[in-house]
Design a protein around this motif. Sequence first.
Motif, short mmCIF file in Angstrom:
data_model
loop_
_atom_site.label_atom_id
_atom_site.label_comp_id
_atom_site.label_asym_id
_atom_site.label_seq_id
_atom_site.Cartn_x
_atom_site.Cartn_y
_atom_site.Cartn_z
N LEU A 109 0.81 -1.22 0.00
CA LEU A 109 0.00 0.00 0.00
C LEU A 109 0.84 1.27 0.00
O LEU A 109 0.31 2.37 0.01
CB LEU A 109 -0.94 0.00 1.21
CG LEU A 109 -2.00 -1.10 1.18
CD1 LEU A 109 -2.83 -1.04 2.45
CD2 LEU A 109 -2.86 -0.98 -0.05
N LEU A 132 -2.72 2.04 -3.54
CA LEU A 132 -3.64 2.49 -2.50
C LEU A 132 -4.97 2.93 -3.13
O LEU A 132 -6.05 2.58 -2.63
CB LEU A 132 -3.02 3.64 -1.71
CG LEU A 132 -3.75 4.11 -0.47
CD1 LEU A 132 -3.98 2.96 0.51
CD2 LEU A 132 -2.97 5.23 0.20
N ARG A 133 -4.91 3.64 -4.24
CA ARG A 133 -6.13 4.04 -4.95
C ARG A 133 -6.87 2.82 -5.49
O ARG A 133 -8.10 2.75 -5.40
CB ARG A 133 -5.81 4.99 -6.10
CG ARG A 133 -5.48 6.40 -5.63
CD ARG A 133 -5.27 7.35 -6.79
NE ARG A 133 -6.47 7.44 -7.61
CZ ARG A 133 -6.45 7.73 -8.91
NH1 ARG A 133 -5.31 7.95 -9.53
NH2 ARG A 133 -7.57 7.81 -9.60
N LEU A 155 -6.88 -0.22 -4.29
CA LEU A 155 -7.54 -0.89 -3.17
C LEU A 155 -8.79 -0.13 -2.75
O LEU A 155 -9.84 -0.73 -2.51
CB LEU A 155 -6.59 -1.05 -1.98
CG LEU A 155 -7.19 -1.82 -0.80
CD1 LEU A 155 -7.35 -3.29 -1.15
CD2 LEU A 155 -6.34 -1.65 0.44
N SER A 156 -8.71 1.18 -2.71
CA SER A 156 -9.86 1.99 -2.35
C SER A 156 -11.00 1.83 -3.36
O SER A 156 -12.17 1.71 -2.98
CB SER A 156 -9.44 3.47 -2.27
OG SER A 156 -10.55 4.29 -2.04
N MET A 157 -10.66 1.81 -4.63
CA MET A 157 -11.68 1.64 -5.67
C MET A 157 -12.33 0.26 -5.56
O MET A 157 -13.55 0.14 -5.69
CB MET A 157 -11.05 1.81 -7.05
CG MET A 157 -10.62 3.23 -7.34
SD MET A 157 -9.63 3.36 -8.85
CE MET A 157 -10.91 3.09 -10.08
N ALA A 213 -12.48 -1.64 -2.86
CA ALA A 213 -13.23 -1.72 -1.60
C ALA A 213 -14.55 -0.96 -1.67
O ALA A 213 -15.49 -1.28 -0.93
CB ALA A 213 -12.38 -1.18 -0.46
N SER A 214 -14.64 0.03 -2.55
CA SER A 214 -15.87 0.81 -2.63
C SER A 214 -17.01 0.04 -3.31
O SER A 214 -18.17 0.41 -3.19
CB SER A 214 -15.63 2.13 -3.38
OG SER A 214 -15.38 1.89 -4.75
N THR A 239 -7.60 -7.04 5.48
CA THR A 239 -7.71 -5.63 5.85
C THR A 239 -8.13 -5.48 7.31
O THR A 239 -7.68 -4.55 7.99
CB THR A 239 -8.67 -4.89 4.90
OG1 THR A 239 -9.92 -5.57 4.87
CG2 THR A 239 -8.09 -4.80 3.50
#
Length: 115
Positions: free
Chosen positions: A32, A38-39, A41-43, A45-46, A99
Amino acid sequence: MSKQASGCCEPLSEEPLAAEEAAELSAMFKALGDPVRLRLLSMIASRTEGGVCVCELTPAFELSQPTISHHLKLLRQAGLVDCERRGTWVYYWVRPETTDRMAAMLSSVRRPVTA
């Protein structure tokens, strides 16, 4: 004589990370350490259901599809995401057990109490 031996400090209330666990977690955090990952993973996870197709991730970056696939591979190797091929596309989802483990480790870190 060390300060700990003389009893000047309170004993640790929790066990520190074992070397093996620290190595595993550091690989996850290292994955990460890159803003693209990191982006990604965020995308991923959303999305709440069914995973995210790599075809939906690629347009968000000014990177080639092979570069995005490389970053996704590193996230997979770190155990942060999993995937499956559906026809010609690959779909990704977050592995919550991983996570959650990272979050638990971070939440166990507390600010020192000042006297």
